[in-house]
Design an enzyme around this catalytic site. Sequence first.
Site, PDB file in Angstrom:
ATOM      1  N   ARG A  85       0.828  -1.209   0.000  1.00 34.62           N
ATOM      2  CA  ARG A  85       0.000   0.000   0.000  1.00 34.62           C
ATOM      3  C   ARG A  85       0.862   1.258   0.000  1.00 34.62           C
ATOM      4  NH1 ARG A  85      -5.377  -1.823   3.596  1.00 34.62           N
ATOM      5  NH2 ARG A  85      -6.203  -3.000   1.825  1.00 34.62           N
ATOM      6  N   TYR A  96      -6.004  -0.373  -7.086  1.00 29.56           N
ATOM      7  CA  TYR A  96      -5.412  -1.648  -6.616  1.00 29.56           C
ATOM      8  C   TYR A  96      -4.759  -1.526  -5.250  1.00 29.56           C
ATOM      9  CZ  TYR A  96      -0.909  -0.779  -9.348  1.00 29.56           C
ATOM     10  OH  TYR A  96       0.252  -0.327  -9.877  1.00 29.56           O
ATOM     11  N   GLU A  97      -4.502  -2.665  -4.642  1.00 25.79           N
ATOM     12  CA  GLU A  97      -4.018  -2.730  -3.249  1.00 25.79           C
ATOM     13  C   GLU A  97      -5.004  -2.097  -2.269  1.00 25.79           C
ATOM     14  OE1 GLU A  97      -1.143  -5.109  -4.153  1.00 25.79           O
ATOM     15  OE2 GLU A  97      -1.623  -4.527  -2.115  1.00 25.79           O
ATOM     16  N   GLY A  98      -6.289  -2.309  -2.500  1.00 27.49           N
ATOM     17  CA  GLY A  98      -7.322  -1.709  -1.653  1.00 27.49           C
ATOM     18  C   GLY A  98      -7.737  -0.374  -2.210  1.00 27.49           C
ATOM     19  N   GLN A 127      -9.340   2.432   1.856  1.00 30.49           N
ATOM     20  CA  GLN A 127      -8.301   3.093   2.669  1.00 30.49           C
ATOM     21  C   GLN A 127      -8.945   4.078   3.636  1.00 30.49           C
ATOM     22  OE1 GLN A 127      -5.210   1.978   2.332  1.00 30.49           O
ATOM     23  NE2 GLN A 127      -5.776   0.762   0.541  1.00 30.49           N
TER      24      GLN A 127
END
Lengths: 598, 598
Positions: free
Chosen positions: A297, A438-440, A445
Site C-alpha cells: 500500500r 489496486y491494493e485496496g 483506505q
Amino acid sequence: MAYRAPVEDVLFFLKTCTSLPRLMEQGLVDLTLDVVEPVLEEAGKFAASVIEPLDRGADTEGCTLKDGAVTTPSGWKAAFQAWNAAGWNAVAAEADFGGQHLPTTLTSALTEFWNTASPSFGIGGVLTQGAIEALTAHGSPALQKTFLEQMVSGAWTGTMNLTESQAGSDLSALRAKAVKQADGSYRIFGTKIFITYGEHDIAENIVHLVLARLPDAPAGTRGLSLFVAPKYLVNADGTLGARNDVVCTGIEHKLGLHGSPTCTMTFGETGEGAVGYLVGEENRGLACMFTMMNNARLAVGIQGVAVAERATQRAFAYARERRQGKAASYGGAGMAPIIHHPDVKRMLLTMRAETDAARAICLMTADALDRSRRLADPVARASALAEASLLTPVAKAFSTDIGIEVASLGVQVHGGMGFIEETGAAQHYRDARIFAIYEGTNGIQAIDLVTRKLPQEGGDVVMTLIADFRDIADEVHALELPAFGRAGEKLAEAVDALGRATRIQLDRLGEENEKALAGATPYLRLFARAAGGAYLAKAALAAHKARLAGDSDPRHAARIALARFFAENLCPQAKGLEDIVEAGPSSLLTADPLLSLP
Amino acid sequence: MAYRAPVEDVLFFLKTCTSLPRLMEQGLVDLTLDVVEPVLEEAGKFAASVIEPLDRGADTEGCTLKDGAVTTPSGWKAAFQAWNAAGWNAVAAEADFGGQHLPTTLTSALTEFWNTASPSFGIGGVLTQGAIEALTAHGSPALQKTFLEQMVSGAWTGTMNLTESQAGSDLSALRAKAVKQADGSYRIFGTKIFITYGEHDIAENIVHLVLARLPDAPAGTRGLSLFVAPKYLVNADGTLGARNDVVCTGIEHKLGLHGSPTCTMTFGETGEGAVGYLVGEENRGLACMFTMMNNARLAVGIQGVAVAERATQRAFAYARERRQGKAASYGGAGMAPIIHHPDVKRMLLTMRAETDAARAICLMTADALDRSRRLADPVARASALAEASLLTPVAKAFSTDIGIEVASLGVQVHGGMGFIEETGAAQHYRDARIFAIYEGTNGIQAIDLVTRKLPQEGGDVVMTLIADFRDIADEVHALELPAFGRAGEKLAEAVDALGRATRIQLDRLGEENEKALAGATPYLRLFARAAGGAYLAKAALAAHKARLAGDSDPRHAARIALARFFAENLCPQAKGLEDIVEAGPSSLLTADPLLSLP
C-alpha cells in the site's frame, strides 16, 4: 523529455525531517549520510538512462499472450536484468538472503525513481518485494531457503494472487481451493484475476503467493490460507524442475500500465492442481497476506507520487518552451513562455505542491515503519508502528488521488497537445488511474483510516500526531517572516479543522458508524491537507534554518515558497472538508429516493 | 449497458426553471409543451438505439487516413445519414434555410443526448451548427444561398479552422494567408491543426470556415479575416464542382474521441491555394468566428454534461449489480450490492449531483440566450445577453471539469474492472479529457469570466444573479422542511462566499490584475458551487410545490434529496474557495524561486 530524479529534495527531506540521521547515529541503520547521496544519485541515473527510455515504447507495444506465454515489451528483459545486476532489487530485503536491508525511507525513494521512469516496470519490483516480505515473515525455513535468495537477487519474481472475479474488495468471497497431499504439500485449484506480472518472460521463475481455502475451512476470511506455488517446481538442489499446473489464461486490455502484464491465472488447469506449500498456519492466510499488502500500500502510494512527479516535470518543461500570448511577468521579446501566465503558474505550482506533499507523507510513513522496526525500545517501536498504521491509508489514498489529479493537470498544461498520445502527458493520466484502485481501493483506505486507525489507543495516536502538526504551524507563525506569507495561519486552521473532524469521526464510531463511513473519504483528504501542509512546512523551516546558517542553495527559497503555496492555496480546503465531514453524511444516508430511481 | 436519456428531468427543468413556458405563452417560441416532450423522447430513443451502439466499436476502430481520405468507423456514415433524415441536424437553424429554429434550451438538451450516446459522433454536429451560425450571422446572401440549405439538411458538414501549431490559445499568432483574386474570391495558404471532422466520408461536402490573414493586414487578431472554403467548389446550379486545394495531411492519435477524426488541413498544398470566400468584412474575422465559438463553448460544456451523464448511468448500473461485502443498509441475502456501501453512495451521489448541477447551469445559459434572442424588449434582450455572456464560461469550464471528475469517479466505482477497456468506464475518462481544453481551455474561460464578464455594467450583472441565488437559498431556508436538511443554510453560505469573492475580484481588476488572474480558476469553481446549488434548489422547490399539489411522482423526492446532497456536500467547498481566491494569489506571484528551479 528527460527525467531528472529529485535527489536533492529527497536527500534534504531525509536529513532534516525523518529519523534517519538519528537511527544512523545510534547504529540502528548501518549507513552514513555520505553513502545515501550516491545511492540516490546512482538510482536516479539508472532510472533516467535505462528504464525511462523504454516507457513510451512499452505503452505503445504492450504485452502479448500466446500459448500461455507472455511477451513483455522490447527491452524490458534486458533492463530488468541490468536492474537486478546493479543490485536494485535487493535493497530492502534482509541480509540473510542477500538483501541490503536499507531503511524504508531510502528504499521508498528508490521505489519512486523506478516508478517515475516507468510505473509498468516499477510495479514488478513492488510485487516481488511484497512476496519477499511475506515469505520472510511467515515462511518456514525450508521455504525461505528454497525461494528467498533467488527472489532477492531478482532471478525469480513474485506475485500476489488474491482477486477472483466475485471477490475483489471482499476477500471473504474467495473460492480457490487447496487440498492437502500426503507429502504435506497442497494442490491448488481456482482462477485468479488481475495478477500483475502473473506470467512474463523477464525472469526464470515466478513465485506465486496464493490465497485459497481448505476443504474444511470456515467461511469468510478466517478460512483463507496462504500458499506459495511457483511456476516451475524447485528441485532439492535449487535447480528448476517440472512446470507447475498454473498457467496464464488471459491478459487484460487496460487503460494504462500497458508494459505490465495483468494476467488471469488458472491453478489446476490440467486437473492435477498446482503444487503449493503452506505459508504460515492454515486459515491464517489473510494475516500473512496483510504483511505484504500493508507495505504494498505504501509502495502504491509512492507510485502515485512517481507518476505525479513525472507529469509535473513534463509540464514544467513544456510550459518553459511553449509560448503563447503576453504575460505581465515576462519582460522578453515575442510571446511569453506560458509558465509566466498566472493560471498556468497555478496549475504548475499545484502539481508541484501536491506531488511534494504526497512524497513527504509517504516518506514520513516509511520513517515511522523504520522506527517501528529498528528502535531498541519496544514501547517506542509499538508507538511508531501505530503511527505508520495511521499514516499508511493516507499515504496510499492521497498520493494516488493526487497522482490522477496532477496527471490530469499535466494534460491541461499541454493544451491540445496534451490529448495527443505522442506527447506523453496522456499516458501519465492513463497510467495513474489504477493506483487509486489496486491494493485496496481508496474508499477502503478511507474506511480503514476511520474505523481501524483513528481508534488506536482511544484516539491518542492520531491526536498526538495532530498536536505535532500544530507545533509546526505555530513555529511557522512565530517566525513572522514575509517569505512564509500567511502559511502559519492557514496551516493552523487546517490542523484545527482536522482536530475537530477527528473528534467528530471518533464519536460516531459505534452507534453512528454509517455516518463515519459516509464521511470517511472527505476526512482522509482533510487529513492529507493538514499532514501535507505540516510536512512541507517542516522542510521549509529546515530550509529557513539552513539559510540562516549561510547556506545559499536556491532550493531553500523554493522550499519555503512551496510550503507557503500549499498552505495558502490547498490548506484552505480543510474548512470545507470539515464541514462536509460534519454535515454531509446525513443527506447521504437519506438519499434513497434518489438512489432507487431507474 | 443501455443508455436512457434523462427526458423527465430535462422536461421538468425546462418547465419549472427556465423561461420556455413564458416564451411559448407570449408566442416568442412557436411550440407547446406537449410537443417538447415527444421531441425529447424521440431524440432519446434515436440516441440510445442508433448512435450509442456504435460508440464502443468506434473507440476501438478509430479513423484512418489514406491518400488524403479519412475513413470513419463502421456504421458512422449510415447513422449520420439517418440522423439527418430524421431532421435532427436542422433543429437549431433558422427557418429560412430549412431549420426548425427550436429554442436553445431544447436544442441544448438534444445536443446532450447525442453526445451522451457518443461524443465522437456528437461533436460533428456541434461544429456544423457553429458554421451554420457564423454564415447565418455574417455571410453574404450569396454565400448563404450556396451553403446553408445543404448544411442545415446535413448533406454537407462544417468545420472551424483556427489553430496552427504556433497559435492555440493565442490567435494573434496565426499565419495562414489569404490573397485576393480578381474575381473577388481569395486563395488561402497555410496549415491548420486539430481540425475536428476536417476530412471524413460521412457527407458529400465539407464547408471549412478558416481564419487567415491578408497580405496587408495588421498584426495580431485585428488582422484576421474569416473565409469559407469548401472541400468541393459549388457550381452556380448548386451541384458540386472541382476539388478545392485543401487536403487532410494527417490525423491525430488521441487519448479519446477516437471516432472523431482530428485532422491537419493543408490549404494550398498544390501551390494554387484553396479558393475561399470572405465572410463578413476583411480583418473582422475574429468577431465573426466568436459567433460560432461562444455557442460552441456552451455545446462543449454540454459535452461535459453528456459524458458525465453516461458515466453516472454506467456506475449506477454496475453498483446495483456488483456485490461485495456487507452493508448496514442492505437487508437482503448474501453480499450487498455495492450501492449500499456509504462510500460508494458518496461517489454515486457526487456523480449525479455534479452532472445535474452542470446540466442546470448549461440549460440556464441556454435560457438566457433564448431570452436574448426572442424577447421583444431590447433592454430585456441586452440584459439576457449579458447574463448569457456571464454564464457561458462557467457552463463551459465547470461542466467539462466535472466531466473529467465524474468519469474518473465512474472508473473508481467499477474497481479493477474500471481499468479494463472492455468495461467502457475508461473510455469516458479518456473522452472527457479534451472538453476542458478545446474551444478555449478552462483557464481561458476563467480569465474571460473574471476580466470580461464580471465587469459588465460595473458588476451589476453578476451581483443581480448572485442576489437571485440568495433568494433561492432563502426560500429553501424558510421552508424549514426536514427533507431539505440544512440545504438552505449551506447554499446561503456558498452564495455569500461568492458575493464576497466577486467583490474581491472586481476590486483587483486594473491595478492588481495579476492577482485577479491568479484567482480566476478557483473563483470560477466557487461560482459554479453557488450557481449549481441554486439551480438544483430551484428545481427542488418546484418539486416540493408539485408534491404539495398532489403529484406523487417519486422523482420529486429525488430532486429534493439531490439538491440537499449538493448543498451539504459540495457547497461547503465554497468557503475554502473564497479563502483561496482571497489569500492564494500572493504566494503564486512570489513563487519565482520555485518556478525557476531546473
